[in-house]
Design an enzyme around this catalytic site. Structure first.
Site, PDB file in Angstrom:
ATOM      1  N   LYS A  35       0.846  -1.208   0.000  1.00  0.00           N
ATOM      2  CA  LYS A  35       0.000   0.000   0.000  1.00  0.00           C
ATOM      3  C   LYS A  35       0.878   1.254   0.000  1.00  0.00           C
ATOM      4  O   LYS A  35       2.085   1.177   0.295  1.00  0.00           O
ATOM      5  CB  LYS A  35      -0.908  -0.014   1.234  1.00  0.00           C
ATOM      6  CG  LYS A  35      -0.160   0.062   2.554  1.00  0.00           C
ATOM      7  CD  LYS A  35      -1.086  -0.159   3.738  1.00  0.00           C
ATOM      8  CE  LYS A  35      -0.302  -0.126   5.048  1.00  0.00           C
ATOM      9  NZ  LYS A  35      -1.143  -0.525   6.188  1.00  0.00           N
ATOM     10  N   TYR A 258      18.049  29.683   8.043  1.00  0.00           N
ATOM     11  CA  TYR A 258      16.870  30.473   8.428  1.00  0.00           C
ATOM     12  C   TYR A 258      16.714  30.518   9.941  1.00  0.00           C
ATOM     13  O   TYR A 258      16.866  29.498  10.626  1.00  0.00           O
ATOM     14  CB  TYR A 258      15.604  29.847   7.849  1.00  0.00           C
ATOM     15  CG  TYR A 258      15.429  30.037   6.367  1.00  0.00           C
ATOM     16  CD1 TYR A 258      15.387  31.313   5.803  1.00  0.00           C
ATOM     17  CD2 TYR A 258      15.270  28.944   5.538  1.00  0.00           C
ATOM     18  CE1 TYR A 258      15.198  31.483   4.435  1.00  0.00           C
ATOM     19  CE2 TYR A 258      15.077  29.096   4.173  1.00  0.00           C
ATOM     20  CZ  TYR A 258      15.047  30.371   3.625  1.00  0.00           C
ATOM     21  OH  TYR A 258      14.853  30.524   2.290  1.00  0.00           O
TER      22      TYR A 258
HETATM   23  C1  LIG Z   1      -0.384  -1.594   6.815  1.00  0.00           C
HETATM   24  C2  LIG Z   1      -0.975  -2.822   7.359  1.00  0.00           C
HETATM   25  C3  LIG Z   1      -0.166  -3.919   7.657  1.00  0.00           C
HETATM   26  C4  LIG Z   1       1.339  -3.883   7.586  1.00  0.00           C
HETATM   27  O1  LIG Z   1       1.819  -3.314   8.782  1.00  0.00           O
HETATM   28  P1  LIG Z   1       3.400  -3.172   9.049  1.00  0.00           P
HETATM   29  O2  LIG Z   1       3.490  -2.643  10.448  1.00  0.00           O
HETATM   30  O3  LIG Z   1       3.900  -2.189   8.047  1.00  0.00           O
HETATM   31  O4  LIG Z   1       3.969  -4.511   8.867  1.00  0.00           O
HETATM   32  C5  LIG Z   1      -0.783  -5.077   8.079  1.00  0.00           C
HETATM   33  N1  LIG Z   1      -2.132  -5.148   8.213  1.00  0.00           N
HETATM   34  C6  LIG Z   1      -2.925  -4.099   7.955  1.00  0.00           C
HETATM   35  C7  LIG Z   1      -4.389  -4.235   8.122  1.00  0.00           C
HETATM   36  C8  LIG Z   1      -2.387  -2.903   7.534  1.00  0.00           C
HETATM   37  O5  LIG Z   1      -3.189  -1.862   7.280  1.00  0.00           O
END
Ligand SMILES: *Cc1c(COP(=O)(O)O)cnc(C)c1O
Length: 361
Positions: A35, A258
Protein backbone atom coordinates in the site's frame (compact mmCIF):
# COMPACT_ATOMS: atom_id res chain seq x y z
CA UNK A 1 23.04 16.90 -15.28
CA UNK A 2 20.41 16.27 -12.65
CA UNK A 3 19.52 17.27 -9.15
CA UNK A 4 21.77 15.18 -6.90
CA UNK A 5 19.05 14.34 -4.35
CA UNK A 6 18.13 10.76 -5.27
CA UNK A 7 16.39 7.74 -3.79
CA UNK A 8 17.96 4.39 -4.58
CA UNK A 9 15.73 1.34 -4.11
CA UNK A 10 17.43 -2.02 -3.65
CA UNK A 11 14.80 -4.48 -4.89
CA UNK A 12 16.96 -7.48 -4.03
CA UNK A 13 16.83 -6.33 -0.40
CA UNK A 14 13.01 -6.25 -0.57
CA UNK A 15 12.98 -9.77 -1.91
CA UNK A 16 15.40 -10.96 0.78
CA UNK A 17 13.23 -9.36 3.47
CA UNK A 18 10.13 -11.06 2.05
CA UNK A 19 11.89 -14.44 2.13
CA UNK A 20 12.99 -13.68 5.68
CA UNK A 21 9.34 -13.05 6.67
CA UNK A 22 8.54 -16.51 5.29
CA UNK A 23 11.44 -18.11 7.14
CA UNK A 24 10.39 -16.54 10.45
CA UNK A 25 6.88 -17.98 10.03
CA UNK A 26 7.33 -21.20 8.08
CA UNK A 27 3.74 -22.38 8.62
CA UNK A 28 2.18 -19.13 7.42
CA UNK A 29 1.71 -17.52 4.06
CA UNK A 30 3.05 -13.93 3.75
CA UNK A 31 0.85 -11.32 2.08
CA UNK A 32 3.14 -8.63 0.64
CA UNK A 33 1.75 -5.28 1.81
CA UNK A 34 2.50 -2.73 -0.92
CA UNK A 35 0.00 0.00 0.00
CA UNK A 36 0.93 3.68 -0.28
CA UNK A 37 3.17 2.97 -3.25
CA UNK A 38 4.96 0.27 -1.30
CA UNK A 39 5.67 2.67 1.57
CA UNK A 40 7.30 5.04 -0.92
CA UNK A 41 9.44 2.34 -2.57
CA UNK A 42 7.45 1.98 -5.79
CA UNK A 43 4.54 -0.49 -5.68
CA UNK A 44 4.84 -1.60 -9.31
CA UNK A 45 8.56 -2.34 -9.14
CA UNK A 46 8.27 -4.00 -5.71
CA UNK A 47 5.30 -6.15 -6.80
CA UNK A 48 7.09 -7.21 -9.99
CA UNK A 49 10.11 -8.20 -7.92
CA UNK A 50 7.96 -10.22 -5.50
CA UNK A 51 5.66 -11.68 -8.15
CA UNK A 52 7.56 -14.97 -8.26
CA UNK A 53 7.32 -15.49 -4.48
CA UNK A 54 4.16 -13.78 -3.16
CA UNK A 55 0.75 -15.33 -3.72
CA UNK A 56 -1.22 -12.30 -2.55
CA UNK A 57 -0.56 -8.55 -2.38
CA UNK A 58 -2.33 -6.06 -0.13
CA UNK A 59 -3.12 -2.39 -0.78
CA UNK A 60 -5.40 0.11 0.90
CA UNK A 61 -7.87 0.80 -1.92
CA UNK A 62 -9.04 -0.21 -5.37
CA UNK A 63 -7.12 2.61 -7.07
CA UNK A 64 -3.87 1.17 -5.74
CA UNK A 65 -4.86 -2.29 -6.96
CA UNK A 66 -5.63 -0.96 -10.45
CA UNK A 67 -2.12 0.52 -10.70
CA UNK A 68 -0.73 -2.97 -10.14
CA UNK A 69 -3.12 -4.51 -12.65
CA UNK A 70 -2.17 -1.97 -15.31
CA UNK A 71 1.46 -2.93 -14.72
CA UNK A 72 0.62 -6.58 -15.39
CA UNK A 73 0.57 -7.97 -11.86
CA UNK A 74 -1.69 -11.04 -11.92
CA UNK A 75 -1.81 -12.13 -8.28
CA UNK A 76 -4.93 -11.61 -6.25
CA UNK A 77 -4.89 -8.29 -4.38
CA UNK A 78 -6.40 -7.76 -0.94
CA UNK A 79 -8.08 -4.39 -0.32
CA UNK A 80 -7.26 -3.74 3.35
CA UNK A 81 -10.12 -1.31 3.93
CA UNK A 82 -12.44 -3.07 1.50
CA UNK A 83 -14.61 -1.07 -0.88
CA UNK A 84 -15.56 2.48 0.02
CA UNK A 85 -18.91 2.26 -1.75
CA UNK A 86 -21.09 -0.45 -3.28
CA UNK A 87 -20.39 0.68 -6.84
CA UNK A 88 -16.70 -0.27 -6.43
CA UNK A 89 -17.49 -3.91 -5.76
CA UNK A 90 -18.06 -5.18 -9.35
CA UNK A 91 -14.79 -3.68 -10.60
CA UNK A 92 -12.90 -4.95 -7.57
CA UNK A 93 -14.23 -8.45 -8.23
CA UNK A 94 -13.52 -8.51 -11.97
CA UNK A 95 -10.03 -7.24 -11.15
CA UNK A 96 -9.42 -10.29 -8.93
CA UNK A 97 -9.36 -8.42 -5.65
CA UNK A 98 -10.21 -9.90 -2.27
CA UNK A 99 -12.23 -7.71 0.08
CA UNK A 100 -11.93 -6.85 3.72
CA UNK A 101 -15.32 -6.18 5.28
CA UNK A 102 -15.16 -4.34 8.59
CA UNK A 103 -18.69 -2.89 9.03
CA UNK A 104 -22.20 -4.27 8.77
CA UNK A 105 -22.75 -1.77 5.97
CA UNK A 106 -19.94 -3.28 3.89
CA UNK A 107 -21.39 -6.74 4.53
CA UNK A 108 -24.85 -5.63 3.36
CA UNK A 109 -23.40 -3.96 0.28
CA UNK A 110 -21.55 -7.11 -0.65
CA UNK A 111 -24.61 -9.32 -0.14
CA UNK A 112 -26.62 -7.00 -2.40
CA UNK A 113 -23.95 -6.47 -5.02
CA UNK A 114 -24.58 -7.60 -8.57
CA UNK A 115 -21.40 -9.53 -9.34
CA UNK A 116 -20.73 -12.29 -11.79
CA UNK A 117 -18.42 -14.39 -9.65
CA UNK A 118 -18.01 -14.97 -5.91
CA UNK A 119 -15.25 -13.20 -3.99
CA UNK A 120 -13.04 -14.08 -1.02
CA UNK A 121 -13.94 -11.99 1.99
CA UNK A 122 -11.74 -11.12 4.96
CA UNK A 123 -14.01 -10.46 7.90
CA UNK A 124 -12.25 -7.98 10.14
CA UNK A 125 -12.84 -8.18 13.86
CA UNK A 126 -12.01 -5.43 16.33
CA UNK A 127 -9.96 -7.16 19.02
CA UNK A 128 -8.76 -3.98 20.73
CA UNK A 129 -7.35 -1.51 18.21
CA UNK A 130 -10.80 0.11 17.99
CA UNK A 131 -10.25 1.49 14.52
CA UNK A 132 -11.84 -1.01 12.12
CA UNK A 133 -13.75 -4.25 12.56
CA UNK A 134 -17.02 -5.66 13.75
CA UNK A 135 -17.42 -6.70 17.39
CA UNK A 136 -16.09 -10.18 18.21
CA UNK A 137 -19.52 -11.36 19.35
CA UNK A 138 -20.98 -10.43 15.94
CA UNK A 139 -18.45 -12.46 13.97
CA UNK A 140 -20.16 -15.85 14.09
CA UNK A 141 -23.42 -14.51 12.69
CA UNK A 142 -21.63 -12.36 10.11
CA UNK A 143 -19.57 -15.27 8.84
CA UNK A 144 -22.69 -17.46 8.54
CA UNK A 145 -24.52 -14.76 6.60
CA UNK A 146 -21.56 -14.22 4.30
CA UNK A 147 -20.98 -17.94 3.76
CA UNK A 148 -24.60 -18.33 2.69
CA UNK A 149 -24.35 -15.65 -0.01
CA UNK A 150 -23.80 -16.55 -3.67
CA UNK A 151 -21.45 -13.55 -3.79
CA UNK A 152 -19.01 -15.09 -1.33
CA UNK A 153 -16.41 -17.70 -2.22
CA UNK A 154 -14.70 -17.98 1.18
CA UNK A 155 -14.68 -16.20 4.52
CA UNK A 156 -11.40 -15.58 6.33
CA UNK A 157 -11.00 -13.91 9.72
CA UNK A 158 -8.55 -11.11 10.43
CA UNK A 159 -7.65 -8.53 13.05
CA UNK A 160 -4.92 -5.95 13.61
CA UNK A 161 -2.61 -5.23 16.56
CA UNK A 162 -2.44 -1.83 18.22
CA UNK A 163 0.85 -2.24 20.05
CA UNK A 164 2.84 -5.17 18.68
CA UNK A 165 5.74 -2.73 18.21
CA UNK A 166 5.95 -2.37 22.00
CA UNK A 167 7.97 -5.37 23.16
CA UNK A 168 6.87 -4.90 26.77
CA UNK A 169 3.16 -4.64 25.96
CA UNK A 170 0.60 -7.12 27.22
CA UNK A 171 -1.78 -5.86 24.51
CA UNK A 172 -0.67 -8.48 22.00
CA UNK A 173 -1.61 -11.44 24.15
CA UNK A 174 -4.89 -9.76 25.13
CA UNK A 175 -5.82 -9.23 21.49
CA UNK A 176 -4.78 -12.78 20.61
CA UNK A 177 -7.06 -14.10 23.36
CA UNK A 178 -9.98 -12.05 22.08
CA UNK A 179 -9.25 -13.24 18.54
CA UNK A 180 -9.03 -16.94 19.40
CA UNK A 181 -12.16 -16.70 21.56
CA UNK A 182 -13.92 -15.18 18.59
CA UNK A 183 -12.67 -17.97 16.32
CA UNK A 184 -14.03 -20.55 18.75
CA UNK A 185 -17.55 -19.11 18.35
CA UNK A 186 -17.44 -19.73 14.62
CA UNK A 187 -18.83 -23.09 13.63
CA UNK A 188 -16.82 -23.46 10.45
CA UNK A 189 -13.90 -25.78 11.16
CA UNK A 190 -10.50 -24.59 10.01
CA UNK A 191 -11.46 -21.06 9.05
CA UNK A 192 -8.34 -19.27 7.79
CA UNK A 193 -6.97 -16.55 10.05
CA UNK A 194 -4.66 -13.54 9.86
CA UNK A 195 -3.26 -11.37 12.65
CA UNK A 196 0.44 -10.55 12.36
CA UNK A 197 1.91 -7.38 10.87
CA UNK A 198 5.71 -6.97 10.71
CA UNK A 199 6.04 -6.56 14.46
CA UNK A 200 4.02 -9.73 15.01
CA UNK A 201 6.10 -11.70 12.52
CA UNK A 202 9.38 -10.53 14.05
CA UNK A 203 8.66 -10.64 17.77
CA UNK A 204 5.43 -12.53 18.50
CA UNK A 205 5.55 -16.08 17.08
CA UNK A 206 2.18 -16.98 18.61
CA UNK A 207 0.58 -14.30 16.42
CA UNK A 208 1.55 -16.21 13.26
CA UNK A 209 -1.65 -17.53 11.68
CA UNK A 210 -2.47 -18.90 8.20
CA UNK A 211 -1.72 -15.53 6.65
CA UNK A 212 0.69 -12.87 7.91
CA UNK A 213 0.79 -9.30 6.62
CA UNK A 214 4.36 -7.96 6.47
CA UNK A 215 4.63 -4.31 5.45
CA UNK A 216 7.44 -2.19 6.86
CA UNK A 217 9.82 -5.14 7.29
CA UNK A 218 9.78 -5.76 3.52
CA UNK A 219 11.48 -2.41 3.15
CA UNK A 220 14.09 -3.21 5.76
CA UNK A 221 12.84 -0.94 8.53
CA UNK A 222 12.28 -2.23 12.02
CA UNK A 223 8.85 -1.51 13.48
CA UNK A 224 10.48 -1.29 16.91
CA UNK A 225 12.10 1.76 18.45
CA UNK A 226 14.51 -0.38 20.42
CA UNK A 227 16.91 -3.16 19.43
CA UNK A 228 15.15 -6.39 18.49
CA UNK A 229 17.26 -9.35 17.35
CA UNK A 230 15.07 -10.52 14.46
CA UNK A 231 14.58 -6.97 13.18
CA UNK A 232 18.33 -6.37 13.24
CA UNK A 233 18.66 -8.84 10.33
CA UNK A 234 16.54 -6.75 7.93
CA UNK A 235 18.17 -5.11 4.92
CA UNK A 236 17.34 -1.44 4.29
CA UNK A 237 15.92 -1.06 0.77
CA UNK A 238 15.87 2.72 0.45
CA UNK A 239 19.00 4.89 0.31
CA UNK A 240 18.35 8.61 0.28
CA UNK A 241 21.43 10.41 -1.02
CA UNK A 242 22.62 13.75 -2.29
CA UNK A 243 25.82 15.76 -2.65
CA UNK A 244 27.67 18.68 -1.11
CA UNK A 245 27.24 21.71 -3.39
CA UNK A 246 29.03 24.40 -1.32
CA UNK A 247 31.47 24.74 1.56
CA UNK A 248 32.39 27.70 3.74
CA UNK A 249 34.28 28.71 6.85
CA UNK A 250 32.05 30.19 9.52
CA UNK A 251 33.55 32.27 12.35
CA UNK A 252 32.63 31.61 15.96
CA UNK A 253 29.46 33.49 16.80
CA UNK A 254 28.08 33.46 13.23
CA UNK A 255 24.83 31.64 12.52
CA UNK A 256 23.73 29.35 9.69
CA UNK A 257 20.36 29.09 7.95
CA UNK A 258 16.87 30.47 8.43
CA UNK A 259 16.05 31.84 11.84
CA UNK A 260 19.69 31.73 13.01
CA UNK A 261 18.96 28.56 15.01
CA UNK A 262 22.54 27.26 14.82
CA UNK A 263 25.44 29.41 15.96
CA UNK A 264 29.08 28.37 15.55
CA UNK A 265 30.68 27.99 18.96
CA UNK A 266 34.15 27.69 17.36
CA UNK A 267 35.61 28.49 13.95
CA UNK A 268 33.68 25.99 11.83
CA UNK A 269 33.46 24.47 8.38
CA UNK A 270 29.91 24.15 7.10
CA UNK A 271 28.89 22.22 4.00
CA UNK A 272 25.66 22.81 2.09
CA UNK A 273 23.88 19.70 0.78
CA UNK A 274 21.34 19.74 -2.07
CA UNK A 275 18.44 18.17 -0.22
CA UNK A 276 15.58 19.71 1.73
CA UNK A 277 12.00 19.20 2.72
CA UNK A 278 11.02 19.54 -0.94
CA UNK A 279 12.89 16.27 -1.49
CA UNK A 280 11.44 14.53 1.56
CA UNK A 281 14.04 15.36 4.20
CA UNK A 282 11.96 16.23 7.29
CA UNK A 283 11.88 19.90 8.25
CA UNK A 284 11.36 18.81 11.85
CA UNK A 285 14.88 17.30 11.97
CA UNK A 286 16.58 18.88 14.97
CA UNK A 287 20.03 20.42 15.21
CA UNK A 288 22.47 17.53 15.52
CA UNK A 289 20.51 15.04 13.40
CA UNK A 290 23.14 12.67 12.00
CA UNK A 291 24.09 12.84 8.32
CA UNK A 292 26.75 10.67 6.67
CA UNK A 293 29.53 12.23 4.60
CA UNK A 294 31.99 9.70 3.21
CA UNK A 295 30.54 7.25 5.76
CA UNK A 296 31.33 9.60 8.67
CA UNK A 297 28.59 11.00 10.88
CA UNK A 298 28.26 14.76 11.05
CA UNK A 299 25.53 16.87 12.66
CA UNK A 300 22.83 18.90 10.94
CA UNK A 301 23.58 22.60 11.46
CA UNK A 302 20.66 24.99 11.11
CA UNK A 303 17.12 24.62 9.93
CA UNK A 304 16.16 22.39 7.00
CA UNK A 305 15.26 24.52 3.96
CA UNK A 306 13.10 23.48 1.02
CA UNK A 307 16.08 22.63 -1.19
CA UNK A 308 19.09 22.49 1.11
CA UNK A 309 20.49 21.51 4.49
CA UNK A 310 23.71 22.59 6.17
CA UNK A 311 25.99 20.21 8.03
CA UNK A 312 28.91 20.85 10.36
CA UNK A 313 31.98 19.17 8.85
CA UNK A 314 34.52 20.91 11.07
CA UNK A 315 37.62 18.76 11.51
CA UNK A 316 36.63 16.20 8.88
CA UNK A 317 39.47 15.31 6.49
CA UNK A 318 39.00 15.39 2.71
CA UNK A 319 35.54 16.88 2.44
CA UNK A 320 34.87 18.53 -0.90
CA UNK A 321 32.14 19.89 -3.10
CA UNK A 322 30.63 16.94 -4.98
CA UNK A 323 31.06 14.47 -2.13
CA UNK A 324 28.21 12.02 -1.60
CA UNK A 325 25.98 12.40 1.42
CA UNK A 326 23.67 9.70 2.81
CA UNK A 327 20.58 11.05 4.55
CA UNK A 328 19.39 7.55 5.45
CA UNK A 329 19.88 4.08 4.06
CA UNK A 330 22.16 1.12 4.65
CA UNK A 331 24.61 2.96 6.89
CA UNK A 332 22.23 5.24 8.78
CA UNK A 333 18.75 3.96 9.58
CA UNK A 334 15.66 5.94 8.59
CA UNK A 335 14.35 5.18 12.07
CA UNK A 336 17.28 7.01 13.65
CA UNK A 337 16.70 10.11 11.54
CA UNK A 338 12.98 9.82 12.28
CA UNK A 339 13.72 9.84 15.99
CA UNK A 340 15.53 13.18 15.58
CA UNK A 341 12.55 14.50 13.62
CA UNK A 342 9.86 13.40 16.10
CA UNK A 343 8.36 10.83 13.76
CA UNK A 344 8.81 7.19 12.71
CA UNK A 345 10.67 5.61 9.81
CA UNK A 346 7.33 4.53 8.29
CA UNK A 347 6.39 8.17 7.71
CA UNK A 348 9.76 9.29 6.37
CA UNK A 349 9.95 6.66 3.63
CA UNK A 350 6.25 6.76 2.73
CA UNK A 351 5.92 10.50 2.20
CA UNK A 352 8.80 11.00 -0.22
CA UNK A 353 7.75 13.53 -2.88
CA UNK A 354 8.19 12.93 -6.59
CA UNK A 355 10.93 15.54 -6.99
CA UNK A 356 13.60 13.27 -5.58
CA UNK A 357 14.24 10.83 -8.40
CA UNK A 358 13.72 7.17 -7.55
CA UNK A 359 16.25 4.78 -9.08
CA UNK A 360 15.94 1.00 -8.88
CA UNK A 361 19.03 -1.10 -8.40
C1 LIG B 1 -0.38 -1.59 6.82
C2 LIG B 1 -0.97 -2.82 7.36
C3 LIG B 1 -0.17 -3.92 7.66
C4 LIG B 1 1.34 -3.88 7.59
O1 LIG B 1 1.82 -3.31 8.78
P1 LIG B 1 3.40 -3.17 9.05
O2 LIG B 1 3.49 -2.64 10.45
O3 LIG B 1 3.90 -2.19 8.05
O4 LIG B 1 3.97 -4.51 8.87
C5 LIG B 1 -0.78 -5.08 8.08
N1 LIG B 1 -2.13 -5.15 8.21
C6 LIG B 1 -2.93 -4.10 7.95
C7 LIG B 1 -4.39 -4.23 8.12
C8 LIG B 1 -2.39 -2.90 7.53
O5 LIG B 1 -3.19 -1.86 7.28
Amino acid sequence: MSRPAKIFIDLAAVEANYKYAQILAPNSNAIAVVKADAYGHGAVEVAKKLASSAELFAVSCLEEALVLRQAGIEQSILLLEGCFSQDEIPLAVTQNCQLVVHTQQQIDELLNADISQPVSVWLKVDTGMHRLGIQPDEAAQASLTLKASKNVKAVLLMSHFSSADNLASDGVSKQLDVFENCVSTIKEIGIQKSMANSAGILAWPNSHKNWNRPGIMLYGLSPFSEYQPQASQLQAAMSFESEIIAMRDVSAGESVGYGDTWVANRPSVVATVAVGYGDGYPRTAKLGTPVLVNKQRVPLAGRVSMDMISIDVTGLQNVNIGDKVELWGKNLGANEVAFWADTIGYELVTRMPTRAKRLFI
